[in-house]
Enzyme design. Structure first.
Site, PDB file in Angstrom:
ATOM      1  N   LYS A 169       0.851  -1.088  -0.151  1.00  0.00           N
ATOM      2  CA  LYS A 169       0.048  -0.075  -0.007  1.00  0.00           C
ATOM      3  C   LYS A 169       0.776   1.253   0.056  1.00  0.00           C
ATOM      4  O   LYS A 169       1.736   1.454   1.006  1.00  0.00           O
ATOM      5  CB  LYS A 169      -1.022   0.036   1.278  1.00  0.00           C
ATOM      6  CG  LYS A 169      -1.678   1.228   1.354  1.00  0.00           C
ATOM      7  CD  LYS A 169      -2.631   0.883   2.613  1.00  0.00           C
ATOM      8  CE  LYS A 169      -3.112   2.333   3.120  1.00  0.00           C
ATOM      9  NZ  LYS A 169      -4.221   2.242   4.297  1.00  0.00           N
ATOM     10  N   ASP A 202      -2.903   9.788   4.062  1.00  0.00           N
ATOM     11  CA  ASP A 202      -4.202   9.210   4.001  1.00  0.00           C
ATOM     12  C   ASP A 202      -5.023  10.260   5.100  1.00  0.00           C
ATOM     13  O   ASP A 202      -5.055   9.982   6.147  1.00  0.00           O
ATOM     14  CB  ASP A 202      -4.331   7.758   4.500  1.00  0.00           C
ATOM     15  CG  ASP A 202      -5.764   7.288   4.719  1.00  0.00           C
ATOM     16  OD1 ASP A 202      -6.539   8.043   4.287  1.00  0.00           O
ATOM     17  OD2 ASP A 202      -5.828   6.391   5.587  1.00  0.00           O
ATOM     18  N   LYS A 209     -10.715  11.996   8.328  1.00  0.00           N
ATOM     19  CA  LYS A 209     -10.358  11.513   9.413  1.00  0.00           C
ATOM     20  C   LYS A 209     -10.327  12.375  10.781  1.00  0.00           C
ATOM     21  O   LYS A 209     -10.367  13.675  10.399  1.00  0.00           O
ATOM     22  CB  LYS A 209      -8.960  11.106   9.478  1.00  0.00           C
ATOM     23  CG  LYS A 209      -8.758   9.608   8.827  1.00  0.00           C
ATOM     24  CD  LYS A 209      -7.182   9.238   8.961  1.00  0.00           C
ATOM     25  CE  LYS A 209      -6.908   7.843   8.079  1.00  0.00           C
ATOM     26  NZ  LYS A 209      -7.517   6.754   8.811  1.00  0.00           N
ATOM     27  N   ASP A 215       1.544   6.016   5.753  1.00  0.00           N
ATOM     28  CA  ASP A 215       0.679   5.013   5.200  1.00  0.00           C
ATOM     29  C   ASP A 215       1.227   4.440   3.797  1.00  0.00           C
ATOM     30  O   ASP A 215       0.360   3.582   3.292  1.00  0.00           O
ATOM     31  CB  ASP A 215      -0.842   5.797   5.108  1.00  0.00           C
ATOM     32  CG  ASP A 215      -1.953   4.817   5.109  1.00  0.00           C
ATOM     33  OD1 ASP A 215      -1.840   3.510   5.762  1.00  0.00           O
ATOM     34  OD2 ASP A 215      -3.002   5.177   4.476  1.00  0.00           O
ATOM     35  N   ASP A 233     -12.329   6.513   3.480  1.00  0.00           N
ATOM     36  CA  ASP A 233     -11.093   6.364   4.220  1.00  0.00           C
ATOM     37  C   ASP A 233     -10.705   4.612   4.222  1.00  0.00           C
ATOM     38  O   ASP A 233      -9.694   4.252   4.749  1.00  0.00           O
ATOM     39  CB  ASP A 233     -11.327   6.562   5.727  1.00  0.00           C
ATOM     40  CG  ASP A 233     -10.155   6.825   6.624  1.00  0.00           C
ATOM     41  OD1 ASP A 233      -9.164   6.660   5.994  1.00  0.00           O
ATOM     42  OD2 ASP A 233     -10.410   6.977   7.713  1.00  0.00           O
ATOM     43  N   GLU A 280      -9.470   2.964   2.008  1.00  0.00           N
ATOM     44  CA  GLU A 280      -8.806   3.312   0.609  1.00  0.00           C
ATOM     45  C   GLU A 280      -7.625   2.311   0.165  1.00  0.00           C
ATOM     46  O   GLU A 280      -7.339   2.024  -0.979  1.00  0.00           O
ATOM     47  CB  GLU A 280      -8.182   4.828   0.342  1.00  0.00           C
ATOM     48  CG  GLU A 280      -6.783   5.133   0.918  1.00  0.00           C
ATOM     49  CD  GLU A 280      -6.920   4.604   2.376  1.00  0.00           C
ATOM     50  OE1 GLU A 280      -7.982   4.728   3.216  1.00  0.00           O
ATOM     51  OE2 GLU A 280      -5.589   4.641   3.077  1.00  0.00           O
ATOM     52  N   ARG A 301      -7.392  -0.903   0.625  1.00  0.00           N
ATOM     53  CA  ARG A 301      -7.824  -1.999  -0.013  1.00  0.00           C
ATOM     54  C   ARG A 301      -8.187  -1.671  -1.464  1.00  0.00           C
ATOM     55  O   ARG A 301      -7.985  -2.559  -2.608  1.00  0.00           O
ATOM     56  CB  ARG A 301      -8.960  -2.668   1.086  1.00  0.00           C
ATOM     57  CG  ARG A 301     -10.483  -1.679   0.883  1.00  0.00           C
ATOM     58  CD  ARG A 301     -11.101  -2.218   1.836  1.00  0.00           C
ATOM     59  NE  ARG A 301     -10.763  -1.681   3.230  1.00  0.00           N
ATOM     60  CZ  ARG A 301     -11.340  -1.874   4.342  1.00  0.00           C
ATOM     61  NH1 ARG A 301     -12.591  -2.688   4.271  1.00  0.00           N
ATOM     62  NH2 ARG A 301     -10.838  -1.444   5.280  1.00  0.00           N
TER      63      ARG A 301
END
Ligand code: BES
Ligand code: MN
Ligand code: ZN
Length: 485
Positions: free
Chosen positions: A249, A254, A261, A272, A331, A333, A335
């Site tokens: 990833k 993020d 968030k 992230d 959020d 994201e 995956r």
């Protein structure tokens, strides 16, 4: 003990049961060691003590609490080396020697000490303008003293590479998002590829679009920074296909996107992209070590920001694998970018895929900050990953995906949705990726959301970025080179 040369400092472990058995210590050193061992302080707090010696060519003795003798293993030994070296930071020590007990085999001892020193050499304060406050360790030379003098140079080389790979991941995790955009991450991968035998290809937005990576691209729409899809290829075996693909990833920041968030802790989302850094570092390390294996690294890299063009909750996008995805929460994201990475890796001829990601807060709730969660199928392959983690001395724990988790992410309007609510959040995230693993090819997924960062210093490492999973994946790939492909 074969030839302890003059050194500014000597690091020795101390067991609960008593002194480590180290043959041939100069007499003055041995008696100082015995004195420290009687001091209860070494059993407390930082588990280490520094003594000024100036005996036998050794200026300082560092004694590190190593716990129970029976529990002493590669992980403990690495901690002793790391904690010992870090105890010397603010002293002007240029050279250090580390000696382990004869109870640990020499290969393990050499590896643990080498890796431990690397872990101790990482400093997170690299952006401070005053050199003094950057605390860069001044070490110029390291001796590792083991029982046998037979050549362990290959073991040192390997551990050197692994230690550098871990620190590479930490550096990238730690770099602020304004300084590590997807384009910069791609440049880093290119530069690393040049110094090892790794072919690096960077796909831009248009190329990703032509390949149908709408799931990946949907995450990038809120940002002005263009996304990059980074591919690293190492052909150590030659021939076609890859024994292993690592898909990481690569969210360089993020914010959560439209599903914004909470600000608390949001700054840590600069890290992230840690999974992506793991993919890059693993392939780099395999190439540096000349492993006889073909390995593929895949890093879908983008920011996840809100904006006028951002993906909205309720939007439906089609993944490269052809599935329609209802984006319930922007959020979730990670995956979305990973599944297009997996599809790409499978198309490139990956025989096994490992996804690595700071994927869910739920894994932190489930396992805490010291264990990486491992999902996947078949169980044999998950077992191989856990086995590799044990050899590497990293803590990982197997996690389930059940039919109920798969049901949780069924969408009312599309093939699948990107969240299944709070219950089992780490498991439903894994189930989402699983849905994109085709042809029954072995797949494992490492959720490193709990292990990528430490708020406090540990014996193993300074606080901040931890660089998990590289050692395990390096070990796994090596084992694939040795045996059945
Ligand atoms: N990057 C986060 C997960 C994360 C949280 C990593 C804490 C490291 C520390 C991920 O993209 C995320 O936001 N996950 C959500 C998923 C939810 C919306 C289904 C989460 O875990 O809250
Ligand atoms: Mn997120
Ligand atoms: Zn994320």
């Amino acid at each position: 003990m074969s030839g302890l040369k003059a050194t500014d400092a000597l690091v020795l472990p101390l067991f609960e049961e008593g002194l480590a058995q180290i043959r041939g210590l100069p007499r003055g050193v041995q008696s100082a060691y015995e004195r420290v061992a009687k001091d209860d302080a070494v059993k407390l707090a930082y588990h280490r003590m520094v003594q000024t010696l100036e005996r036998g060519g050794i200026n300082r003795l560092v004694v590190v609490n190593a716990g129970k003798r029976a529990d002493f293993n590669i992980e403990r030994a690495r901690r002793v080396a790391s904690a010992g070296v870090r105890a010397l930071w603010d002293l002007s020590v240029r050279s250090v020697a580390i000696a382990f007990d004869s109870g640990l085999d020499d290969r393990t001892a050499v590896r643990a000490a080498t890796e431990g020193v690397h872990f101790a050499m990482f400093r997170p304060e690299s952006l401070r303008t005053q050199a003094r406050l950057r605390h860069l360790p001044p070490l110029a030379s390291v001796q590792i003293v083991v029982g046998d003098s037979k050549s362990l140079a290959a073991e040192v080389d390997r551990a050197d590479i692994v230690g550098q790979a871990v620190n590479l991941v930490r550096r990238l995790s730690n770099t602020p998002a304004n300084q590590l955009t997807p384009r910069v991450l791609a440049d880093e991968a290119m530069a690393l590829g040049k110094e090892a035998k790794v072919k690096v290809e960077v796909l831009d937005e248009k190329q990703a679009e032509r390949l149908g990576m709408q799931s990946f691209l949907s995450v990038s729409h809120g940002s002005h920074e263009p996304p990059r899809f980074i591919v690293l290829r190492y052909h150590g075996r030659g021939g076609s296909g890859y024994e292993l693909a690592v898909v990481g990833k690569g969210i360089t920041f993020d914010s959560g996107g439209i599903s914004l968030k909470d600000p608390e802790g949001m700054h840590l989302m600069k890290g992230d992209m840690t999974g992506g850094a793991v993919a890059i570092a693993t392939v780099w390390a395999l190439a540096k070590a000349g492993a006889k294996v073909n390995a593929l690294g895949v890093v879908p890299a983008t920011e996840n920001l809100p904006g006028g063009a951002a993906t909205k909750p309720g939007d439906v996008v089609t993944s490269m694998g052809g599935k329609t995805i209802e984006v319930i929460n922007t959020d979730a994201e990670g995956r979305l970018v990973l599944v297009d990475g997996v599809t790409y890796a499978l198309q490139q001829g990956a025989r096994r895929v490992v996804t690595v990601a700071t994927l869910t807060g739920a894994i932190v709730v489930a396992l805490g900050n010291h264990l990486t969660g491992v999902f996947g199928k078949p169980d044999d392959f998950v077992g191989d990953v856990i086995g590799a983690s044990k050899r590497a001395g990293e803590k990982m724990w197997p996690m389930p995906i059940t039919p109920e988790h798969r049901l949780q992410i069924q969408s009312d309007i599309a093939d699948i949705k990107n969240t299944g609510g709070r219950p089992g959040g780490a498991c439903t995230a894994a189930a989402f990726i699983e849905a994109h693993v085709q042809d029954g090819r072995p797949w494992a997924h490492l959720d490193i959301a709990g292990t990528f960062w430490a708020e406090e210093e540990t014996l193993h490492s300074p606080k901040g970025p931890q660089g998990p999973a590289v050692r395990t994946l390096f070990e796994l790939a090596e084992s694939l080179a040795d045996g059945a492909a």
